[in-house]
Structures are given as structure tokens and as C-alpha cells.
Design a protein around this motif. Structure first.
Motif, mmCIF file in Angstrom:
data_model
loop_
_atom_site.group_PDB
_atom_site.id
_atom_site.type_symbol
_atom_site.label_atom_id
_atom_site.label_comp_id
_atom_site.label_asym_id
_atom_site.label_seq_id
_atom_site.Cartn_x
_atom_site.Cartn_y
_atom_site.Cartn_z
ATOM 1 N N LYS A 9 25.881 36.372 -1.116
ATOM 2 C CA LYS A 9 25.151 37.373 -1.887
ATOM 3 C C LYS A 9 26.140 38.299 -2.579
ATOM 4 N N LEU A 10 25.828 38.681 -3.825
ATOM 5 C CA LEU A 10 26.620 39.681 -4.523
ATOM 6 C C LEU A 10 26.310 41.049 -3.927
ATOM 7 N N SER A 11 27.327 41.841 -3.729
ATOM 8 C CA SER A 11 27.151 43.225 -3.312
ATOM 9 C C SER A 11 27.328 44.082 -4.567
ATOM 10 N N ILE A 63 34.650 38.452 -5.801
ATOM 11 C CA ILE A 63 35.445 37.784 -4.770
ATOM 12 C C ILE A 63 34.737 37.892 -3.421
ATOM 13 N N VAL A 64 34.592 36.767 -2.718
ATOM 14 C CA VAL A 64 34.087 36.819 -1.345
ATOM 15 C C VAL A 64 35.153 37.540 -0.519
ATOM 16 N N ARG A 102 31.767 33.211 -9.227
ATOM 17 C CA ARG A 102 31.145 33.648 -10.474
ATOM 18 C C ARG A 102 29.827 34.367 -10.148
ATOM 19 N N PRO A 103 29.377 35.254 -11.040
ATOM 20 C CA PRO A 103 28.110 35.962 -10.798
ATOM 21 C C PRO A 103 26.923 34.997 -10.710
ATOM 22 N N LEU A 137 44.832 35.777 -8.575
ATOM 23 C CA LEU A 137 45.436 34.868 -7.588
ATOM 24 C C LEU A 137 44.460 33.771 -7.165
ATOM 25 N N ALA A 138 43.198 34.127 -6.977
ATOM 26 C CA ALA A 138 42.195 33.138 -6.602
ATOM 27 C C ALA A 138 42.004 32.125 -7.733
ATOM 28 N N ASP A 139 42.074 32.593 -8.971
ATOM 29 C CA ASP A 139 41.883 31.736 -10.132
ATOM 30 C C ASP A 139 42.943 30.657 -10.222
ATOM 31 N N ILE A 140 44.162 30.966 -9.789
ATOM 32 C CA ILE A 140 45.237 29.970 -9.828
ATOM 33 C C ILE A 140 45.394 29.232 -8.507
ATOM 34 N N GLY A 141 44.517 29.547 -7.551
ATOM 35 C CA GLY A 141 44.503 28.816 -6.297
ATOM 36 C C GLY A 141 45.429 29.345 -5.221
ATOM 37 N N VAL A 142 45.926 30.565 -5.368
ATOM 38 C CA VAL A 142 46.833 31.126 -4.384
ATOM 39 C C VAL A 142 46.068 31.733 -3.208
#
Length: 143
Positions: A9-11, A63-64, A102-103, A137-142
Motif C-alpha cells: 500500500k502507498l503511504s 520506495i517500500v 511505481r504509484p 540506487l533502487a533504479d539501477i539495482g543497488v
């Protein structure tokens, strides 16, 4: 293989994990017995699987970042007379490895195998990275 199911769920309007916890500490966001809750229009059809150890994973700023165990589902009726579902949560907020999301509208089911892992005990008090840096960082998989 785990037989429980989670929600994601989005907060909305939350700036961080601490902000989520502060909101949940207000009387408006709690049940009569003082537990945090999230009220939603739809009742989960897979209730039994959620109540076998499932959690709600919170997406904060794309981001989760954390999760809370789902304790029960309560029926509540809004001022408009419409039946809603209150997802009653464990007050303990557990930080997770961050994962870009993503939303989306409402909530979604999240299998145990697709859920981000909890942060280790030694990292649970780490300061959160700024949202923009975490997203990059999440976008590039880090992350």
C-alpha cells in the motif's frame, strides 16, 4: 513455501517511516483498543491467507521501506453509511530492504516470495537514505 499473503500500500503524504509511526499513534488512526489501523473501501477476498501471518508493506515516496503484521480485519461503517474494512496492524514497524515501486491505486496483494526482506537487526536503526538517492540506487539495482 509460505502459505501467507501480504498487502502492499502507498503511504500517501508520509515523508518517512517515523512519520508513518507518528500518524498511527494518533487516535484517528487507531482502533478502540489502541492498535493502528488503515481503513480501506474494499474488503480483501483473500482474507484467510492475509491472517496467516501476512503483513502490509508500506511504499513511502516511491520506495517500500517497512512493513507491519496484519492482526485482523474489522468492519467499520463510515459517516456515509458505507461498509469499509479496517486493516488492524501490529504497532511494531519493521524496516525492510528498500525496493522501488511505481504509484498505484488502493492496495495490491504481495506474495511472500516477492516481498522485500526485513533489515537485519544490526541495520534496523540505520538512518534512511534520502528518498531521491534511494530511488536512484533502487533504479539501477543497488538496493
Amino acid at each position: 513455501m509460505s502459505d501467507h499473503l501480504n498487502l502492499i500500500k502507498l503511504s500517501v503524504g508520509t515523508d518517512g517511516v517515523e512519520d508513518l509511526a507518528a500518524w498511527q499513534a494518533t487516535p484517528h488512526a487507531q482502533t478502540a483498543d489502541g492498535l493502528p489501523r488503515h481503513v480501506t473501501r474494499m474488503w480483501p477476498k483473500r482474507e484467510a491467507e492475509l491472517l496467516q501471518g501476512g503483513s502490509i508493506y508500506w511504499v513511502i515516496k516511491g520506495i517500500v521501506q517497512c512493513r507491519q503484521r496484519i492482526l485482523r480485519l474489522d468492519e467499520v461503517t463510515g459517516q456515509d453509511g458505507i461498509r469499509r474494512c479496517a486493516i488492524v496492524l501490529d504497532p511494531q514497524v519493521i524496516r525492510t530492504n528498500q525496493a522501488l515501486r511505481r504509484p498505484f491505486q488502493g492496495w495490491r496483494y504481495l506474495t511472500a516470495t516477492d516481498a522485500p526482506a526485513d533489515l537485519s537487526e544490526s541495520r534496523s536503526t540505520d538512518d534512511a537514505l534520502p528518498a531521491e538517492l534511494s530511488a536512484a540506487l533502487a533504479d539501477i539495482g543497488v538496493l
